[in-house]
Design a protein around this motif. Structure first.
Motif, PDB file in Angstrom:
ATOM      1  N   SER A  95       0.803  -1.220   0.000  1.00  0.00           N
ATOM      2  CA  SER A  95       0.000   0.000   0.000  1.00  0.00           C
ATOM      3  C   SER A  95       0.836   1.269   0.000  1.00  0.00           C
ATOM      4  CB  SER A  95      -0.915   0.011   1.230  1.00  0.00           C
ATOM      5  OG  SER A  95      -0.147  -0.065   2.410  1.00  0.00           O
ATOM      6  N   CYS A  96       2.153   1.125   0.053  1.00  0.00           N
ATOM      7  CA  CYS A  96       3.026   2.299   0.100  1.00  0.00           C
ATOM      8  C   CYS A  96       2.923   3.065  -1.212  1.00  0.00           C
ATOM      9  CB  CYS A  96       4.470   1.875   0.350  1.00  0.00           C
ATOM     10  SG  CYS A  96       5.609   3.252   0.493  1.00  0.00           S
ATOM     11  N   ALA A  97       2.641   4.348  -1.131  1.00  0.00           N
ATOM     12  CA  ALA A  97       2.410   5.134  -2.345  1.00  0.00           C
ATOM     13  C   ALA A  97       3.690   5.710  -2.920  1.00  0.00           C
ATOM     14  CB  ALA A  97       1.427   6.272  -2.051  1.00  0.00           C
ATOM     15  N   ASN A  98       4.667   6.030  -2.063  1.00  0.00           N
ATOM     16  CA  ASN A  98       5.867   6.704  -2.535  1.00  0.00           C
ATOM     17  C   ASN A  98       7.020   5.720  -2.635  1.00  0.00           C
ATOM     18  OD1 ASN A  98       4.580   9.201  -2.616  1.00  0.00           O
ATOM     19  ND2 ASN A  98       4.903   9.485  -0.421  1.00  0.00           N
ATOM     20  N   ARG A  99       7.196   5.129  -3.804  1.00  0.00           N
ATOM     21  CA  ARG A  99       8.272   4.170  -3.980  1.00  0.00           C
ATOM     22  C   ARG A  99       9.614   4.852  -4.093  1.00  0.00           C
ATOM     23  NH1 ARG A  99       6.079  -0.239  -2.093  1.00  0.00           N
ATOM     24  NH2 ARG A  99       4.129  -0.698  -3.098  1.00  0.00           N
ATOM     25  N   ARG A 100       9.655   5.967  -4.786  1.00  0.00           N
ATOM     26  CA  ARG A 100      10.934   6.640  -4.972  1.00  0.00           C
ATOM     27  C   ARG A 100      10.704   8.136  -4.938  1.00  0.00           C
ATOM     28  NH1 ARG A 100      14.830   5.087  -9.799  1.00  0.00           N
ATOM     29  NH2 ARG A 100      12.895   4.196 -10.503  1.00  0.00           N
ATOM     30  N   ASN A 101      11.466   8.809  -4.124  1.00  0.00           N
ATOM     31  CA  ASN A 101      11.387  10.265  -4.040  1.00  0.00           C
ATOM     32  C   ASN A 101      12.794  10.805  -4.213  1.00  0.00           C
ATOM     33  OD1 ASN A 101       8.580  10.443  -3.341  1.00  0.00           O
ATOM     34  ND2 ASN A 101       9.151   9.620  -1.347  1.00  0.00           N
ATOM     35  N   CYS A 102      13.141  11.197  -5.415  1.00  0.00           N
ATOM     36  CA  CYS A 102      14.500  11.683  -5.656  1.00  0.00           C
ATOM     37  C   CYS A 102      14.535  13.181  -5.448  1.00  0.00           C
ATOM     38  CB  CYS A 102      14.959  11.320  -7.069  1.00  0.00           C
ATOM     39  SG  CYS A 102      16.737  11.414  -7.274  1.00  0.00           S
ATOM     40  N   TRP A 103      15.426  13.652  -4.601  1.00  0.00           N
ATOM     41  CA  TRP A 103      15.491  15.050  -4.215  1.00  0.00           C
ATOM     42  C   TRP A 103      15.677  15.946  -5.424  1.00  0.00           C
ATOM     43  CZ3 TRP A 103      19.809  18.182  -4.930  1.00  0.00           C
ATOM     44  CH2 TRP A 103      19.734  19.444  -4.343  1.00  0.00           C
ATOM     45  N   ARG A 132      12.852  -0.351   7.028  1.00  0.00           N
ATOM     46  CA  ARG A 132      12.099   0.861   7.317  1.00  0.00           C
ATOM     47  C   ARG A 132      12.992   1.910   7.968  1.00  0.00           C
ATOM     48  NH1 ARG A 132       6.831  -0.278  10.622  1.00  0.00           N
ATOM     49  NH2 ARG A 132       8.434  -1.113  12.010  1.00  0.00           N
ATOM     50  N   ARG A 133      13.929   1.461   8.780  1.00  0.00           N
ATOM     51  CA  ARG A 133      14.831   2.419   9.441  1.00  0.00           C
ATOM     52  C   ARG A 133      15.751   3.089   8.415  1.00  0.00           C
ATOM     53  NH1 ARG A 133      18.336   1.028  14.874  1.00  0.00           N
ATOM     54  NH2 ARG A 133      18.964   3.169  15.375  1.00  0.00           N
ATOM     55  N   VAL A 134      16.255   2.311   7.463  1.00  0.00           N
ATOM     56  CA  VAL A 134      17.109   2.898   6.422  1.00  0.00           C
ATOM     57  C   VAL A 134      16.301   3.837   5.527  1.00  0.00           C
ATOM     58  CG1 VAL A 134      18.566   2.391   4.426  1.00  0.00           C
ATOM     59  CG2 VAL A 134      18.735   0.972   6.469  1.00  0.00           C
ATOM     60  N   LEU A 135      15.068   3.462   5.217  1.00  0.00           N
ATOM     61  CA  LEU A 135      14.224   4.346   4.423  1.00  0.00           C
ATOM     62  C   LEU A 135      14.022   5.684   5.137  1.00  0.00           C
ATOM     63  CD1 LEU A 135      11.498   1.847   3.142  1.00  0.00           C
ATOM     64  CD2 LEU A 135      13.361   2.862   1.815  1.00  0.00           C
ATOM     65  N   ALA A 136      13.875   5.647   6.460  1.00  0.00           N
ATOM     66  CA  ALA A 136      13.737   6.884   7.224  1.00  0.00           C
ATOM     67  C   ALA A 136      15.015   7.712   7.160  1.00  0.00           C
ATOM     68  CB  ALA A 136      13.378   6.563   8.677  1.00  0.00           C
ATOM     69  N   LEU A 137      16.177   7.051   7.170  1.00  0.00           N
ATOM     70  CA  LEU A 137      17.447   7.780   7.060  1.00  0.00           C
ATOM     71  C   LEU A 137      17.579   8.429   5.687  1.00  0.00           C
ATOM     72  CD1 LEU A 137      19.845   5.239   8.810  1.00  0.00           C
ATOM     73  CD2 LEU A 137      19.180   7.495   9.661  1.00  0.00           C
ATOM     74  N   ALA A 151      15.553  15.444   3.322  1.00  0.00           N
ATOM     75  CA  ALA A 151      15.025  16.592   4.057  1.00  0.00           C
ATOM     76  C   ALA A 151      16.098  17.643   4.319  1.00  0.00           C
ATOM     77  CB  ALA A 151      14.412  16.125   5.383  1.00  0.00           C
ATOM     78  N   ALA A 152      17.361  17.204   4.333  1.00  0.00           N
ATOM     79  CA  ALA A 152      18.476  18.135   4.518  1.00  0.00           C
ATOM     80  C   ALA A 152      18.942  18.723   3.197  1.00  0.00           C
ATOM     81  CB  ALA A 152      19.635  17.418   5.215  1.00  0.00           C
ATOM     82  N   ALA A 156      23.632  11.164  12.080  1.00  0.00           N
ATOM     83  CA  ALA A 156      22.875  11.884  11.059  1.00  0.00           C
ATOM     84  C   ALA A 156      23.813  12.343   9.951  1.00  0.00           C
ATOM     85  CB  ALA A 156      22.165  13.091  11.684  1.00  0.00           C
ATOM     86  N   HIS A 157      23.259  12.463   8.755  1.00  0.00           N
ATOM     87  CA  HIS A 157      24.053  12.927   7.616  1.00  0.00           C
ATOM     88  C   HIS A 157      24.349  14.415   7.796  1.00  0.00           C
ATOM     89  CE1 HIS A 157      24.842  14.152   3.387  1.00  0.00           C
ATOM     90  NE2 HIS A 157      25.403  12.968   3.346  1.00  0.00           N
ATOM     91  N   ALA A 158      25.643  14.760   7.861  1.00  0.00           N
ATOM     92  CA  ALA A 158      26.052  16.133   8.149  1.00  0.00           C
ATOM     93  C   ALA A 158      26.296  16.899   6.857  1.00  0.00           C
ATOM     94  CB  ALA A 158      27.317  16.141   8.995  1.00  0.00           C
TER      95      ALA A 158
END
Length: 227
Positions: A25-33, A171-176, A182-183, A210-212
């Motif tokens: 049911s996940c709608a966003n498979r890929r979100n490229c910045w 799921r944890r890596v997807l959040a990272l 987001a940065a 966190a990614h610096a």
């Protein structure tokens, strides 16, 4: 429901929360910045999510122009095979900027990457009892004479920067990855060392740093010094 030990709440698939079906049911498979939407469906390929080839950008890891077939023929491309059978076998790329792609049939397509490019492959599968496979691999496409690791559905393989199994870690890596975006950083351009760090910290049961942005700028400057 208990596993063989009688102590852990495992399902028949042998994984925790085995009936978890978020990928279906996940709608966003890929979100490229900083890119146009990549999640529009291909009506001729049973809902596949296409990649806009024009999104390949400049920089040290940028691929050659896709309009030059001769240039692509001279490159040792890395090919990623994606299969989509909703609710049964769902595979997609969380990020990546392919230089070429080919639709094999309504459920299968192949994306190609030039040496040095990064991409994240997510694979999920389920049966009648629940989830049986949840994996995420972040891979760097390799050039000629470079060592590589064989990875399912990646031909010939690649430099494996991060590999996790089980939906909790996926799921944890997807959040990272979401946090990197987001940065205001394109995960395709993130330093390979950061993904190695994430892999090692998760393997040790420790929280990744966190990614610096400062480290990212240093990586981009260092990459410009390469011949």
């Amino acid at each position: 429901m208990f596993g063989l030990s009688g102590t852990a709440p495992f399902g028949l698939s042998g994984t925790g929360s085995s009936d978890y079906r978020e990928p279906k049911s996940c709608a966003n498979r890929r979100n490229c910045w900083a890119c146009a939407p990549l999640n529009y469906p291909n009506k001729e390929s049973c809902g596949f999510l296409l990649t806009a080839l024009r999104l390949c950008t400049g920089g040290g890891s940028a691929p050659p122009a896709t309009g030059s077939s001769t240039c692509l023929d001279d490159l040792p491309l890395t090919h990623v095979t994606l299969v989509w059978r909703e609710g049964i076998r769902e595979e997609w790329l969380r990020f990546g900027k392919p230089v070429d792609e080919r639709i094999v049939d309504r459920r299968t397509r192949i994306e190609s990457y030039a040496p040095g490019q990064l991409f994240a492959l997510v694979r999920w599968a389920a049966n009648d009892h629940g989830t049986v496979r949840s994996t995420l691999d972040i891979v760097r496409a390799v050039g000629r004479n470079e060592a590589y690791t064989t990875v399912p559905q990646i031909d010939p393989g690649g430099e494996l920067l991060l590999s996790v199994r089980g939906w909790t870690r996926v799921r944890r890596v997807l959040a990272l990855i979401d946090a990197v975006e987001a940065a205001a950083t394109d995960p395709c351009e993130a330093a390979p060392d950061y993904w190695r760090h994430v892999h090692n910290r998760l393997a040790a049961g420790l929280p990744p740093r966190a990614h610096a942005p400062g480290r990212h700028r240093a990586w981009l400057r260092r990459r410009k010094l390469w011949p």
